[in-house]
Design a protein around this motif. Structure first.
Motif, PDB file in Angstrom:
ATOM      1  N   GLY A 161     -73.851  33.295  33.288  1.00 54.27           N
ATOM      2  CA  GLY A 161     -72.586  34.038  33.607  1.00 54.27           C
ATOM      3  C   GLY A 161     -71.512  33.828  33.108  1.00 54.27           C
ATOM      4  N   LEU A 162     -70.819  34.781  32.826  1.00 52.69           N
ATOM      5  CA  LEU A 162     -69.479  34.859  32.258  1.00 52.69           C
ATOM      6  C   LEU A 162     -68.519  35.255  33.172  1.00 52.69           C
ATOM      7  CD1 LEU A 162     -69.975  36.611  28.772  1.00 52.69           C
ATOM      8  CD2 LEU A 162     -70.268  34.254  29.360  1.00 52.69           C
ATOM      9  N   ASP A 163     -67.190  34.613  33.535  1.00 54.01           N
ATOM     10  CA  ASP A 163     -66.354  34.773  34.401  1.00 54.01           C
ATOM     11  C   ASP A 163     -65.439  36.162  34.011  1.00 54.01           C
ATOM     12  OD1 ASP A 163     -63.306  34.548  35.531  1.00 54.01           O
ATOM     13  OD2 ASP A 163     -64.555  33.099  36.560  1.00 54.01           O
ATOM     14  N   SER A 164     -65.052  37.011  35.210  1.00 56.68           N
ATOM     15  CA  SER A 164     -64.390  38.139  34.807  1.00 56.68           C
ATOM     16  C   SER A 164     -64.805  38.924  33.807  1.00 56.68           C
ATOM     17  CB  SER A 164     -62.870  37.473  34.389  1.00 56.68           C
ATOM     18  OG  SER A 164     -62.367  36.610  35.402  1.00 56.68           O
ATOM     19  N   THR A 165     -65.871  39.627  33.740  1.00 53.93           N
ATOM     20  CA  THR A 165     -66.561  40.599  32.722  1.00 53.93           C
ATOM     21  C   THR A 165     -66.991  41.650  33.418  1.00 53.93           C
ATOM     22  OG1 THR A 165     -66.977  38.752  31.177  1.00 53.93           O
ATOM     23  CG2 THR A 165     -68.081  40.715  30.892  1.00 53.93           C
ATOM     24  N   THR A 224     -63.266  33.913  28.809  1.00 52.28           N
ATOM     25  CA  THR A 224     -63.025  35.436  29.410  1.00 52.28           C
ATOM     26  C   THR A 224     -62.219  35.264  30.945  1.00 52.28           C
ATOM     27  OG1 THR A 224     -65.158  35.108  30.598  1.00 52.28           O
ATOM     28  CG2 THR A 224     -65.157  36.299  28.738  1.00 52.28           C
ATOM     29  N   ASN A 277     -66.244  29.921  31.774  1.00 53.16           N
ATOM     30  CA  ASN A 277     -64.990  30.709  32.128  1.00 53.16           C
ATOM     31  C   ASN A 277     -64.145  30.627  30.631  1.00 53.16           C
ATOM     32  OD1 ASN A 277     -65.168  30.187  35.131  1.00 53.16           O
ATOM     33  ND2 ASN A 277     -65.431  27.921  34.397  1.00 53.16           N
ATOM     34  N   TRP A 295     -72.805  28.938  33.670  1.00 54.98           N
ATOM     35  CA  TRP A 295     -71.597  29.504  33.899  1.00 54.98           C
ATOM     36  C   TRP A 295     -70.441  29.175  33.099  1.00 54.98           C
ATOM     37  CZ3 TRP A 295     -71.346  33.588  36.819  1.00 54.98           C
ATOM     38  CH2 TRP A 295     -69.990  34.329  37.053  1.00 54.98           C
ATOM     39  N   SER A 349     -71.833  38.565  36.187  1.00 56.32           N
ATOM     40  CA  SER A 349     -70.212  37.895  36.248  1.00 56.32           C
ATOM     41  C   SER A 349     -70.102  38.201  37.866  1.00 56.32           C
ATOM     42  CB  SER A 349     -69.333  39.008  35.330  1.00 56.32           C
ATOM     43  OG  SER A 349     -68.348  38.473  35.503  1.00 56.32           O
ATOM     44  N   PRO A 362     -68.602  44.134  38.467  1.00 56.03           N
ATOM     45  CA  PRO A 362     -69.094  43.265  37.544  1.00 56.03           C
ATOM     46  C   PRO A 362     -70.509  43.523  36.651  1.00 56.03           C
ATOM     47  CG  PRO A 362     -69.369  42.318  39.468  1.00 56.03           C
ATOM     48  CD  PRO A 362     -68.864  43.586  39.847  1.00 56.03           C
ATOM     49  N   THR A 422     -63.759  34.292  41.913  1.00 53.87           N
ATOM     50  CA  THR A 422     -65.120  33.645  41.587  1.00 53.87           C
ATOM     51  C   THR A 422     -65.759  33.307  43.019  1.00 53.87           C
ATOM     52  OG1 THR A 422     -64.379  33.161  39.494  1.00 53.87           O
ATOM     53  CG2 THR A 422     -66.567  32.096  40.184  1.00 53.87           C
TER      54      THR A 422
END
Length: 644
Positions: free
Chosen positions: A194-198, A364, A361, A359, A400, A422, A232
């Motif tokens: 996972g990539l945050d805020s994507t 991104t 953060n 994960w 995300s 997301p 998140t």
């Protein structure tokens, strides 16, 4: 040829049906989801208001020297060895005369005796590193230090580093049984990345190499995937436990130690099914289950990177970029997580079924353009995982939590969808598609149906009982606790699915078309009522001494939702749903509120201030309080004397 009346009627029906199908297909091309009750418009990632200020960033490396101490896994002994590369220190040693190189290590471990073990660690005494020495099998992490000692016995630190180990502690019989059974019964390994805020939209814009990778055969993109919460925590909570942030409050207080441990995290069920489990997340100060929360009392998975990252962020030089820890010592914060993932794959793929959760953060979380600097590096990790045969054996999810929530991208014309949609890509390996073609077919159909985080939770549950014929075969304790109507994405989702059916609250729902009505005379009345409710909320929550009252400055935009034929029309025809974007003073924060307004009674209905969206950062405004949700709507009085 003369047509009979019946033939003519039949021909007319066929022609009309053809026109309807053609219009439906054309309409579907313009939408991610297109049904009588949900119409999510397809978004162009390259509109002028997103690209005019869009700049690609360069990946900055954290060091330009070589590692003096490296580790290597010995497949004969199933232990790690440490290697000291003394030749790298030769130039310095020669300059100092009869100097010697001394390398040492200190073992780092989780401090399970602390009240909050996620925020504590043990560091043992220094031990010398012998060339090619074995690492004890109970060692998970270490900090290494190499010094040059001159003839006066003065030591100069040359290099300090951190190493994590995925030790192989599997009993030989367990491995033997797994290898034997694997030829007959495939037990799919699962890796979630996972990539945050994507958002799925920004992935196309910012990460073309990664996007090309996930366009390969076997990947399925959930184009109707809609988030269920603001940030998140609620979104990952739903995907990993089937709970909502509000719902958990009925069972325990997430700010108290032990609460998170009691929840139904999906890795617990995988562990009971004899999977080997791992969890790693960068930026320890804002980690999903640790930011303004105590984290886990009991280590959540077999392999858990947090103790090492927590220790080195305290001890090593930390360089910030894109808002958070970028370099921690000599390495990218991001790379600690994904190197850990590579170790996990190398150690157990083909030896044990695996469940891993990685994960990130660091690139991104705050800057949507940070993904451009990450594109090639993440692609290299995906290629490395591919070379390790991960995609031959495993189900892989690239996801995300939500899209970008603040400032430039969020305030673009497509920002509403950027935030709420997301990315969600699911990969099925060839053997799975051959053995379960009906499940793969259903997943394909569901790509353009409305789906949510709760469905992902149910999909993970399904992977542990693949012979289930329907969602009815899932006992109640395996259902998503906050969305009993949610189901696995391997079962066909209803074509006419509503947000309510998917556990998505109206505020986050992207299904209803909108009409812009900013200049309508009643809009300012609605905005004033929202601001009044915000001020009342500060008083009722005992925040008015810390937080400044709000005054409406102006309304930036107002949209009215068109309620589709979903049976949820309000009983009162004077009731409408509005999305109001407005600015207040002091400090000019910009908020977005989704509200129900009755034009006859001139009243707001069911408006929760906690659910406000803030479209500008609160980083410099809310340091006087530690309540996460309240930070969105608090302008600390003591911040007014400081610049924004």
């Amino acid at each position: 040829m003369t047509l009979s009346r019946k033939d003519f009627q039949a021909l007319l029906i066929v022609i009309c049906f053809g026109f309807w199908i053609e219009n439906l297909v054309q309409g579907a091309d313009d939408y991610y989801v297109y049904s009588p009750v949900c119409q999510m418009p397809a978004v162009n990632p390259f509109t002028w208001d997103t690209m005019s200020n869009f700049h690609r960033k360069t990946l900055r490396h954290c060091h330009n020297d070589s590692d003096m101490v490296t580790s290597e896994f010995d497949f004969e002994t199933h232990q790690y060895r440490l290697h000291v590369h003394e030749h790298l220190a030769k130039p310095i040693m020669n300059r100092k005369g009869n100097a010697t190189l001394e390398c040492e290590y200190q073992e780092i471990s989780r401090d399970n005796s602390d009240q909050k073990p996620d925020n504590a660690y043990n560091q043992l005494r220094r031990r010398p590193i012998e060339q090619h020495q074995f690492v004890p099998n109970n060692t998970d992490y270490m900090i290494t230090s190499c010094y040059v000692r001159d003839v006066t016995k003065h030591r100069e630190l040359l290099q300090q580093d951190a190493i994590s180990f995925i030790e192989d502690r599997l009993p030989k019989e367990k491995v033997k049984d797994f290898v034997k059974d694997e030829s007959e019964v495939h037990k799919p390994s699962v890796l979630i990345m996972g990539l945050d805020s994507t958002s799925r939209i920004n992935l196309r814009r910012a990460m073309p190499s990664v996007y090309k990778f996930v366009r390969q055969p076997g990947w399925f993109e959930m184009q109707g995937y809609n988030k269920v919460g603001d940030n998140t925590f609620p979104n990952l909570l739903a995907a990993l436990t089937g709970d909502s942030e509000k719902g958990v409050g009925d069972y325990c207080d997430v700010t108290k130690p032990g609460c998170l441990d009691s929840l139904n995290f999906i890795w617990k069920r995988f562990k009971k099914a004899n999977y080997t489990t791992a969890f790693a997340e960068d930026c320890s100060s804002i980690s999903t289950f640790n930011y303004l929360k105590p984290g886990f009392v009991k280590q959540p998975t077999d392999y858990y990177l947090r103790p090492l990252l927590f220790a080195i962020e305290k001890q090593f030089k930390v360089t910030n970029d894109f808002g958070f820890a970028y370099c921690v010592g000599r390495h990218l914060s991001f790379s600690y997580v994904w190197d850990f993932g590579q170790q996990f794959i190398d150690r157990f793929l083909g030896r044990s079924p695996m469940f891993g959760f990685l994960w990130s953060n660091s690139f991104t979380h705050d800057y949507y353009e940070g993904a451009t600097a990450l594109d090639n590096l993440l692609w290299k990790y995906l290629k490395s995982f591919e070379e390790s045969n991960l995609f031959q054996k495993s189900i892989v999810i690239l996801m995300s939590d939500h899209g970008h929530r603040y400032n430039t991208l969020r305030r673009a014309s497509t920002g509403y969808f950027e935030e709420r949609m997301p990315m969600m890509f699911i990969y099925l390996p060839p053997w799975f598609r051959r053995k379960y073609p009906h499940l793969a077919s259903n997943l394909g159909k569901n790509q353009n149906r409305l789906s949510s985080n709760y469905d992902v939770y149910m999909t993970l549950q399904h992977l542990l009982q693949l012979d289930s014929k329907s969602v009815d075969e899932f006992p109640d304790n395996l259902r998503a606790r906050q969305c009993k109507s949610c189901q696995s994405l391997f079962f066909e989702l209803p074509f006419n699915r509503t947000c309510q059916m998917a556990g998505i609250e109206e505020k986050w729902c992207c299904c209803q078309p909108t009409e812009t009505i900013t200049n309508s005379p009643h809009v300012s009345t609605i905005a004033e009522a929202i601001v009044q409710r915000m001020n009342e909320h500060l008083i009722s929550h005992n925040l008015s001494d810390l937080c400044h009252n709000f005054t409406l400055d102006y309304v930036e935009k107002a949209d009215r939702k068109t309620i589709l034929s979903n049976g949820l029309r309000p009983a009162d025809k004077n009731e409408q749903v509005y999305i109001i974007v407005f600015e207040t003073v002091p400090k000019n924060p910009i908020f977005e509120a989704t509200v129900r307004w009755n034009s006859r009674t001139q009243r707001l209905l069911h408006f929760d201030v906690e659910e406000l969206s803030r479209l500008t950062s609160y980083k410099n405004d809310a340091n006087c309080i530690n309540r996460k949700n309240a930070k969105k709507y608090c302008i600390c009085k003591d911040s007014l004397s400081r610049p924004s």
